[in-house]
Scaffold this motif. Structure first.
Motif, PDB file in Angstrom:
ATOM      1  N   ILE A  42       0.792  -1.016   0.141  1.00 44.14           N
ATOM      2  CA  ILE A  42      -0.028   0.070  -0.030  1.00 44.14           C
ATOM      3  C   ILE A  42       0.872   1.316  -0.012  1.00 44.14           C
ATOM      4  CG2 ILE A  42      -1.701   1.249   1.255  1.00 44.14           C
ATOM      5  CD1 ILE A  42      -2.955  -1.316   0.083  1.00 44.14           C
ATOM      6  N   ASN A  43       0.651   2.167  -0.942  1.00 37.20           N
ATOM      7  CA  ASN A  43       1.427   3.401  -1.083  1.00 37.20           C
ATOM      8  C   ASN A  43       0.621   4.389  -0.431  1.00 37.20           C
ATOM      9  OD1 ASN A  43       3.062   5.518  -1.821  1.00 37.20           O
ATOM     10  ND2 ASN A  43       2.372   5.579  -3.916  1.00 37.20           N
ATOM     11  N   HIS A  44       0.867   4.744   0.884  1.00 40.54           N
ATOM     12  CA  HIS A  44       0.142   5.740   1.573  1.00 40.54           C
ATOM     13  C   HIS A  44       1.062   6.158   2.563  1.00 40.54           C
ATOM     14  CE1 HIS A  44      -3.265   7.730   4.207  1.00 40.54           C
ATOM     15  NE2 HIS A  44      -3.655   7.675   2.987  1.00 40.54           N
ATOM     16  N   PRO A  45       1.028   7.468   2.950  1.00 40.21           N
ATOM     17  CA  PRO A  45       2.085   8.327   4.039  1.00 40.21           C
ATOM     18  C   PRO A  45       1.802   7.791   5.424  1.00 40.21           C
ATOM     19  CG  PRO A  45       0.395   9.869   3.280  1.00 40.21           C
ATOM     20  CD  PRO A  45       0.143   8.685   2.463  1.00 40.21           C
ATOM     21  N   THR A  46       0.509   7.472   5.690  1.00 39.06           N
ATOM     22  CA  THR A  46       0.083   7.043   6.963  1.00 39.06           C
ATOM     23  C   THR A  46      -0.443   5.486   7.100  1.00 39.06           C
ATOM     24  OG1 THR A  46      -0.249   9.216   7.799  1.00 39.06           O
ATOM     25  CG2 THR A  46      -1.009   7.569   9.235  1.00 39.06           C
ATOM     26  N   ARG A  47       0.379   4.426   7.734  1.00 42.56           N
ATOM     27  CA  ARG A  47      -0.480   3.162   7.503  1.00 42.56           C
ATOM     28  C   ARG A  47       0.017   2.540   9.072  1.00 42.56           C
ATOM     29  NH1 ARG A  47       3.491   0.164   3.523  1.00 42.56           N
ATOM     30  NH2 ARG A  47       5.054   1.466   4.698  1.00 42.56           N
ATOM     31  N   ILE A  48      -1.023   2.011   9.342  1.00 40.01           N
ATOM     32  CA  ILE A  48      -1.232   1.452  10.936  1.00 40.01           C
ATOM     33  C   ILE A  48      -1.527  -0.074  10.668  1.00 40.01           C
ATOM     34  CG2 ILE A  48      -2.261   1.228  13.088  1.00 40.01           C
ATOM     35  CD1 ILE A  48      -2.810   4.236  12.779  1.00 40.01           C
ATOM     36  N   ALA A  49      -0.684  -0.870  11.383  1.00 45.41           N
ATOM     37  CA  ALA A  49      -1.004  -2.385  11.309  1.00 45.41           C
ATOM     38  C   ALA A  49      -1.280  -2.778  12.606  1.00 45.41           C
ATOM     39  CB  ALA A  49       0.448  -3.196  10.887  1.00 45.41           C
ATOM     40  N   SER A  50      -2.404  -3.901  12.393  1.00 41.83           N
ATOM     41  CA  SER A  50      -3.066  -4.456  13.637  1.00 41.83           C
ATOM     42  C   SER A  50      -3.365  -5.863  13.526  1.00 41.83           C
ATOM     43  CB  SER A  50      -4.367  -3.552  14.086  1.00 41.83           C
ATOM     44  OG  SER A  50      -5.384  -3.688  13.086  1.00 41.83           O
ATOM     45  N   ASP A  51      -3.500  -6.590  14.520  1.00 40.44           N
ATOM     46  CA  ASP A  51      -4.011  -8.007  14.311  1.00 40.44           C
ATOM     47  C   ASP A  51      -4.355  -8.455  15.687  1.00 40.44           C
ATOM     48  OD1 ASP A  51      -3.255 -10.340  12.005  1.00 40.44           O
ATOM     49  OD2 ASP A  51      -3.805 -10.936  13.860  1.00 40.44           O
ATOM     50  N   ASN A  52      -5.326  -9.250  15.921  1.00 37.27           N
ATOM     51  CA  ASN A  52      -5.793 -10.132  17.212  1.00 37.27           C
ATOM     52  C   ASN A  52      -4.552 -10.887  17.840  1.00 37.27           C
ATOM     53  OD1 ASN A  52      -7.435 -10.124  19.297  1.00 37.27           O
ATOM     54  ND2 ASN A  52      -8.224 -12.289  18.267  1.00 37.27           N
ATOM     55  N   ASN A  53      -3.789 -11.387  17.193  1.00 38.63           N
ATOM     56  CA  ASN A  53      -2.538 -12.076  17.226  1.00 38.63           C
ATOM     57  C   ASN A  53      -1.597 -11.482  17.943  1.00 38.63           C
ATOM     58  OD1 ASN A  53      -0.354 -13.881  17.530  1.00 38.63           O
ATOM     59  ND2 ASN A  53      -0.981 -15.029  15.750  1.00 38.63           N
ATOM     60  N   VAL A  54      -1.546 -11.515  19.430  1.00 38.15           N
ATOM     61  CA  VAL A  54      -0.585 -10.571  20.224  1.00 38.15           C
ATOM     62  C   VAL A  54       0.993 -10.945  19.763  1.00 38.15           C
ATOM     63  CG1 VAL A  54       0.196 -10.092  22.461  1.00 38.15           C
ATOM     64  CG2 VAL A  54      -2.244 -10.074  22.028  1.00 38.15           C
ATOM     65  N   ALA A  55       1.113 -12.253  19.867  1.00 39.77           N
ATOM     66  CA  ALA A  55       2.465 -12.757  19.355  1.00 39.77           C
ATOM     67  C   ALA A  55       3.032 -12.399  18.056  1.00 39.77           C
ATOM     68  CB  ALA A  55       2.550 -14.333  19.448  1.00 39.77           C
ATOM     69  N   LEU A  56       2.125 -12.250  17.146  1.00 36.51           N
ATOM     70  CA  LEU A  56       2.456 -11.879  15.847  1.00 36.51           C
ATOM     71  C   LEU A  56       3.132 -10.294  15.809  1.00 36.51           C
ATOM     72  CD1 LEU A  56       2.512 -12.120  12.668  1.00 36.51           C
ATOM     73  CD2 LEU A  56       0.407 -11.344  12.623  1.00 36.51           C
ATOM     74  N   ILE A  57       1.916  -9.747  16.558  1.00 34.44           N
ATOM     75  CA  ILE A  57       2.393  -8.176  16.942  1.00 34.44           C
ATOM     76  C   ILE A  57       3.738  -7.934  17.641  1.00 34.44           C
ATOM     77  CG2 ILE A  57       1.629  -5.783  17.741  1.00 34.44           C
ATOM     78  CD1 ILE A  57       0.271  -6.859  15.197  1.00 34.44           C
ATOM     79  N   ASN A  58       4.055  -8.617  18.465  1.00 39.15           N
ATOM     80  CA  ASN A  58       5.165  -8.611  19.290  1.00 39.15           C
ATOM     81  C   ASN A  58       6.384  -8.876  18.561  1.00 39.15           C
ATOM     82  OD1 ASN A  58       3.926  -7.779  21.897  1.00 39.15           O
ATOM     83  ND2 ASN A  58       3.763  -9.903  22.542  1.00 39.15           N
ATOM     84  N   MET A  59       6.266  -9.832  17.417  1.00 37.79           N
ATOM     85  CA  MET A  59       7.353 -10.425  16.663  1.00 37.79           C
ATOM     86  C   MET A  59       7.716  -9.038  15.776  1.00 37.79           C
ATOM     87  SD  MET A  59       7.470 -13.015  13.452  1.00 37.79           S
ATOM     88  CE  MET A  59       6.562 -11.760  12.525  1.00 37.79           C
ATOM     89  N   PHE A  60       6.853  -8.410  15.205  1.00 38.44           N
ATOM     90  CA  PHE A  60       7.059  -7.218  14.419  1.00 38.44           C
ATOM     91  C   PHE A  60       7.613  -6.042  15.281  1.00 38.44           C
ATOM     92  CE2 PHE A  60       3.581  -8.813  11.402  1.00 38.44           C
ATOM     93  CZ  PHE A  60       4.566  -9.090  10.105  1.00 38.44           C
ATOM     94  N   LYS A  61       7.151  -5.653  16.511  1.00 38.77           N
ATOM     95  CA  LYS A  61       7.688  -4.940  17.297  1.00 38.77           C
ATOM     96  C   LYS A  61       9.155  -5.113  17.508  1.00 38.77           C
ATOM     97  CE  LYS A  61       3.594  -3.320  19.824  1.00 38.77           C
ATOM     98  NZ  LYS A  61       2.838  -3.265  21.079  1.00 38.77           N
ATOM     99  N   ALA A  62       9.531  -6.328  17.520  1.00 33.18           N
ATOM    100  CA  ALA A  62      10.823  -6.945  17.946  1.00 33.18           C
ATOM    101  C   ALA A  62      11.842  -6.768  16.921  1.00 33.18           C
ATOM    102  CB  ALA A  62      10.924  -8.312  18.577  1.00 33.18           C
ATOM    103  N   ILE A  63      11.495  -6.890  15.596  1.00 29.12           N
ATOM    104  CA  ILE A  63      12.321  -6.677  14.391  1.00 29.12           C
ATOM    105  C   ILE A  63      12.244  -5.271  13.921  1.00 29.12           C
ATOM    106  CG2 ILE A  63      11.935  -9.323  14.087  1.00 29.12           C
ATOM    107  CD1 ILE A  63      10.149  -8.489  11.686  1.00 29.12           C
ATOM    108  N   ALA A  64      11.483  -4.334  14.563  1.00 28.82           N
ATOM    109  CA  ALA A  64      11.291  -2.976  13.652  1.00 28.82           C
ATOM    110  C   ALA A  64      12.442  -2.220  14.294  1.00 28.82           C
ATOM    111  CB  ALA A  64       9.886  -2.456  14.078  1.00 28.82           C
TER     112      ALA A  64
END
Length: 64
Positions: A42-64
């Motif tokens: 997606i080509n947009h200046p403001t993008r927010i990612a969300s998901d109900n899977n807490v482990a998945l979100i924690n993984m993305f936070k750890a690699i960011a």
């Protein structure tokens, strides 16, 4: 990254549809980020990612 229920195979179909509805003043929120295959295309200046899977979100936070 392959993700159960992933949209990677159809992102070339979904992305243009989503993109056609986006306006520069709006925020794009991906409700089911999964492997982020749609979010990354997606080509947009403001993008927010969300998901109900807490482990998945924690993984993305750890690699960011």
């Amino acid at each position: 990254m392959h993700y159960l229920g992933g949209k990677q195979r159809i992102c070339h179909i979904i992305t243009p549809i989503i993109q056609s509805f986006l306006h520069p003043n709006n925020i794009y929120i991906e409700p089911f980020v999964g492997s982020a295959s749609i979010l990354c295309k997606i080509n947009h200046p403001t993008r927010i990612a969300s998901d109900n899977n807490v482990a998945l979100i924690n993984m993305f936070k750890a690699i960011a």
